[in-house]
Design a protein around this motif. Structure first.
Motif, PDB file in Angstrom:
ATOM      1  N   GLN A  33       0.805  -1.226   0.000  1.00  0.00           N
ATOM      2  CA  GLN A  33       0.000   0.000   0.000  1.00  0.00           C
ATOM      3  C   GLN A  33       0.834   1.270   0.000  1.00  0.00           C
ATOM      4  O   GLN A  33       0.288   2.365  -0.082  1.00  0.00           O
ATOM      5  CB  GLN A  33      -0.921   0.013   1.232  1.00  0.00           C
ATOM      6  CG  GLN A  33      -1.943  -1.105   1.250  1.00  0.00           C
ATOM      7  CD  GLN A  33      -2.892  -1.007   2.429  1.00  0.00           C
ATOM      8  OE1 GLN A  33      -2.757  -0.138   3.293  1.00  0.00           O
ATOM      9  NE2 GLN A  33      -3.855  -1.902   2.479  1.00  0.00           N
TER      10      GLN A  33
ATOM     11  N   GLU B 266      -7.629   2.323  -5.112  1.00  0.00           N
ATOM     12  CA  GLU B 266      -8.184   3.594  -5.609  1.00  0.00           C
ATOM     13  C   GLU B 266      -9.482   3.355  -6.365  1.00  0.00           C
ATOM     14  O   GLU B 266     -10.427   4.145  -6.252  1.00  0.00           O
ATOM     15  CB  GLU B 266      -7.158   4.284  -6.511  1.00  0.00           C
ATOM     16  CG  GLU B 266      -7.609   5.619  -7.079  1.00  0.00           C
ATOM     17  CD  GLU B 266      -7.906   6.676  -6.030  1.00  0.00           C
ATOM     18  OE1 GLU B 266      -8.764   7.541  -6.279  1.00  0.00           O
ATOM     19  OE2 GLU B 266      -7.282   6.632  -4.936  1.00  0.00           O
TER      20      GLU B 266
ATOM     21  N   PHE C 178     -12.039   2.525  -3.627  1.00  0.00           N
ATOM     22  CA  PHE C 178     -12.253   3.621  -2.669  1.00  0.00           C
ATOM     23  C   PHE C 178     -11.629   4.901  -3.231  1.00  0.00           C
ATOM     24  O   PHE C 178     -10.526   5.298  -2.824  1.00  0.00           O
ATOM     25  CB  PHE C 178     -11.624   3.272  -1.310  1.00  0.00           C
ATOM     26  CG  PHE C 178     -12.098   1.965  -0.739  1.00  0.00           C
ATOM     27  CD1 PHE C 178     -13.278   1.876  -0.034  1.00  0.00           C
ATOM     28  CD2 PHE C 178     -11.348   0.804  -0.930  1.00  0.00           C
ATOM     29  CE1 PHE C 178     -13.713   0.653   0.490  1.00  0.00           C
ATOM     30  CE2 PHE C 178     -11.771  -0.418  -0.422  1.00  0.00           C
ATOM     31  CZ  PHE C 178     -12.965  -0.490   0.282  1.00  0.00           C
TER      32      PHE C 178
ATOM     33  N   THR D   7      -8.592   7.733  -1.947  1.00  0.00           N
ATOM     34  CA  THR D   7      -7.894   7.264  -0.737  1.00  0.00           C
ATOM     35  C   THR D   7      -6.413   6.987  -0.971  1.00  0.00           C
ATOM     36  O   THR D   7      -5.721   6.560  -0.049  1.00  0.00           O
ATOM     37  CB  THR D   7      -8.553   5.984  -0.180  1.00  0.00           C
ATOM     38  OG1 THR D   7      -8.470   4.944  -1.168  1.00  0.00           O
ATOM     39  CG2 THR D   7     -10.006   6.235   0.189  1.00  0.00           C
ATOM     40  N   THR D   8      -5.930   7.204  -2.182  1.00  0.00           N
ATOM     41  CA  THR D   8      -4.506   7.009  -2.454  1.00  0.00           C
ATOM     42  C   THR D   8      -3.917   8.267  -3.061  1.00  0.00           C
ATOM     43  O   THR D   8      -4.640   9.130  -3.554  1.00  0.00           O
ATOM     44  CB  THR D   8      -4.259   5.820  -3.409  1.00  0.00           C
ATOM     45  OG1 THR D   8      -4.724   6.158  -4.717  1.00  0.00           O
ATOM     46  CG2 THR D   8      -4.966   4.563  -2.929  1.00  0.00           C
TER      47      THR D   8
ATOM     48  N   VAL E 194      -1.233   4.777  -0.035  1.00  0.00           N
ATOM     49  CA  VAL E 194      -2.539   4.891   0.601  1.00  0.00           C
ATOM     50  C   VAL E 194      -2.530   6.015   1.637  1.00  0.00           C
ATOM     51  O   VAL E 194      -1.590   6.138   2.427  1.00  0.00           O
ATOM     52  CB  VAL E 194      -2.925   3.554   1.271  1.00  0.00           C
ATOM     53  CG1 VAL E 194      -4.079   3.750   2.254  1.00  0.00           C
ATOM     54  CG2 VAL E 194      -3.304   2.518   0.224  1.00  0.00           C
ATOM     55  N   ASP E 195      -3.574   6.824   1.612  1.00  0.00           N
ATOM     56  CA  ASP E 195      -3.784   7.827   2.655  1.00  0.00           C
ATOM     57  C   ASP E 195      -4.545   7.117   3.763  1.00  0.00           C
ATOM     58  O   ASP E 195      -5.765   6.922   3.679  1.00  0.00           O
ATOM     59  CB  ASP E 195      -4.594   9.001   2.094  1.00  0.00           C
ATOM     60  CG  ASP E 195      -4.750  10.137   3.090  1.00  0.00           C
ATOM     61  OD1 ASP E 195      -4.958   9.847   4.293  1.00  0.00           O
ATOM     62  OD2 ASP E 195      -4.666  11.312   2.678  1.00  0.00           O
ATOM     63  N   ARG E 196      -3.842   6.691   4.783  1.00  0.00           N
ATOM     64  CA  ARG E 196      -4.437   5.821   5.800  1.00  0.00           C
ATOM     65  C   ARG E 196      -5.642   6.446   6.522  1.00  0.00           C
ATOM     66  O   ARG E 196      -6.639   5.758   6.751  1.00  0.00           O
ATOM     67  CB  ARG E 196      -3.372   5.385   6.804  1.00  0.00           C
ATOM     68  CG  ARG E 196      -2.386   4.412   6.172  1.00  0.00           C
ATOM     69  CD  ARG E 196      -1.397   3.854   7.167  1.00  0.00           C
ATOM     70  NE  ARG E 196      -0.628   2.788   6.535  1.00  0.00           N
ATOM     71  CZ  ARG E 196      -1.009   1.527   6.462  1.00  0.00           C
ATOM     72  NH1 ARG E 196      -2.161   1.168   6.996  1.00  0.00           N
ATOM     73  NH2 ARG E 196      -0.272   0.624   5.870  1.00  0.00           N
TER      74      ARG E 196
ATOM     75  N   LYS F 191      -7.803   8.563   5.336  1.00  0.00           N
ATOM     76  CA  LYS F 191      -8.934   8.548   4.401  1.00  0.00           C
ATOM     77  C   LYS F 191      -9.466   7.142   4.188  1.00  0.00           C
ATOM     78  O   LYS F 191     -10.682   6.921   4.165  1.00  0.00           O
ATOM     79  CB  LYS F 191      -8.520   9.157   3.050  1.00  0.00           C
ATOM     80  CG  LYS F 191      -8.341  10.663   3.070  1.00  0.00           C
ATOM     81  CD  LYS F 191      -8.002  11.192   1.683  1.00  0.00           C
ATOM     82  CE  LYS F 191      -7.824  12.705   1.692  1.00  0.00           C
ATOM     83  NZ  LYS F 191      -7.460  13.235   0.352  1.00  0.00           N
ATOM     84  N   LEU F 192      -8.549   6.190   4.027  1.00  0.00           N
ATOM     85  CA  LEU F 192      -8.994   4.810   3.826  1.00  0.00           C
ATOM     86  C   LEU F 192      -9.666   4.283   5.092  1.00  0.00           C
ATOM     87  O   LEU F 192     -10.683   3.590   5.019  1.00  0.00           O
ATOM     88  CB  LEU F 192      -7.810   3.916   3.443  1.00  0.00           C
ATOM     89  CG  LEU F 192      -8.159   2.469   3.106  1.00  0.00           C
ATOM     90  CD1 LEU F 192      -9.129   2.397   1.929  1.00  0.00           C
ATOM     91  CD2 LEU F 192      -6.892   1.662   2.794  1.00  0.00           C
TER      92      LEU F 192
ATOM     93  N   ALA G 195     -13.078   5.487   5.254  1.00  0.00           N
ATOM     94  CA  ALA G 195     -13.934   4.862   4.238  1.00  0.00           C
ATOM     95  C   ALA G 195     -14.456   3.494   4.677  1.00  0.00           C
ATOM     96  O   ALA G 195     -15.526   3.070   4.241  1.00  0.00           O
ATOM     97  CB  ALA G 195     -13.173   4.730   2.923  1.00  0.00           C
TER      98      ALA G 195
END
Length: 204
Positions: A49, A60, A63, A66-67, A72-74, A76-77, A80
């Motif tokens: 990730q 992506e 979701f 979120t990346t 990965v933007d933790r 944001k993920l 989600a």
């Protein structure tokens, strides 16, 4: 007269797990210091990730937003999938097979080793016991665990309570374990316990 094939030898696979703040990472490092190959499930997820990670396109797509360039933007993920079982299941459907493939490759690369450790934080929570030969649980007294966790940057009593609620209780893990490593003792005592366990498993 038929030829009897010799038994196929393979590594003993030891599952290493423990609740937050119990010292599992320190014990994993002790296994490595003794020359035991350790597969770190969390590190595998970070690799998949992180920047240029193989799973970024799939995550992506599932979701959107979120990346980014760093992976990965933790937060944001996490937002989600938090509180959304269907979304979490969708994410796990992307991540788990990829981690499983990395784990399989790791075993193949270390097929000659007498002992391999799978470092899996949520071994009991995710039903992974069936893929190991034995389980060692890292445990410590609750006051020591609490002190370690609350010393972490950004940790609060509320977050700690939320994490504990999602994990199988330490007492239950200890009850179900084949072996227990106590990290409430001195570092030297813990290291000796790990050494003794490696000797026992490789001898057997």
């Amino acid at each position: 007269m038929s030829k009897i094939e010799p038994p196929v030898l393979r590594p003993v696979i030891l599952g290493l797990t423990g609740s937050i703040g119990m010292g599992k990472s320190a014990v994993a490092a002790m296994f490595r210091d003794l020359g035991v190959p350790v597969f770190d499930a969390d590190a595998a997820v970070h690799e998949l990730q992180g920047r240029g990670g193989a799973l970024l396109p799939a995550i992506e797509a599932a979701f959107p937003g979120t990346t980014g360039p760093q992976g990965v933007d933790r937060p944001k993920l996490g937002a989600a999938v938090f509180g959304n079982p269907e979304a979490l299941k969708r994410l796990e459907g992307i991540v788990h097979p990829a981690v499983g493939a990395m784990r399989g490759a790791f075993v193949a690369e270390n097929a000659e080793a007498p002992l391999i450790v799978f470092d899996i934080p949520l071994l009991y929570e995710r039903g992974g016991v069936g893929m190991v030969d034995a389980v060692v649980v890292v445990s410590a007294p609750a006051p020591a665990q609490r002190e370690r966790v609350l010393a972490r940057p950004g940790m609060t009593e509320e977050k700690f309570a939320q994490i504990l609620a999602l994990q199988v209780p330490d007492a239950e893990k200890v009850r179900r374990a084949d072996y227990v490593i106590d990290t409430g003792a001195t570092l030297a005592e813990t290291r000796q316990a790990v050494t003794n366990l490696v000797r026992k498993l490789t001898r057997e």
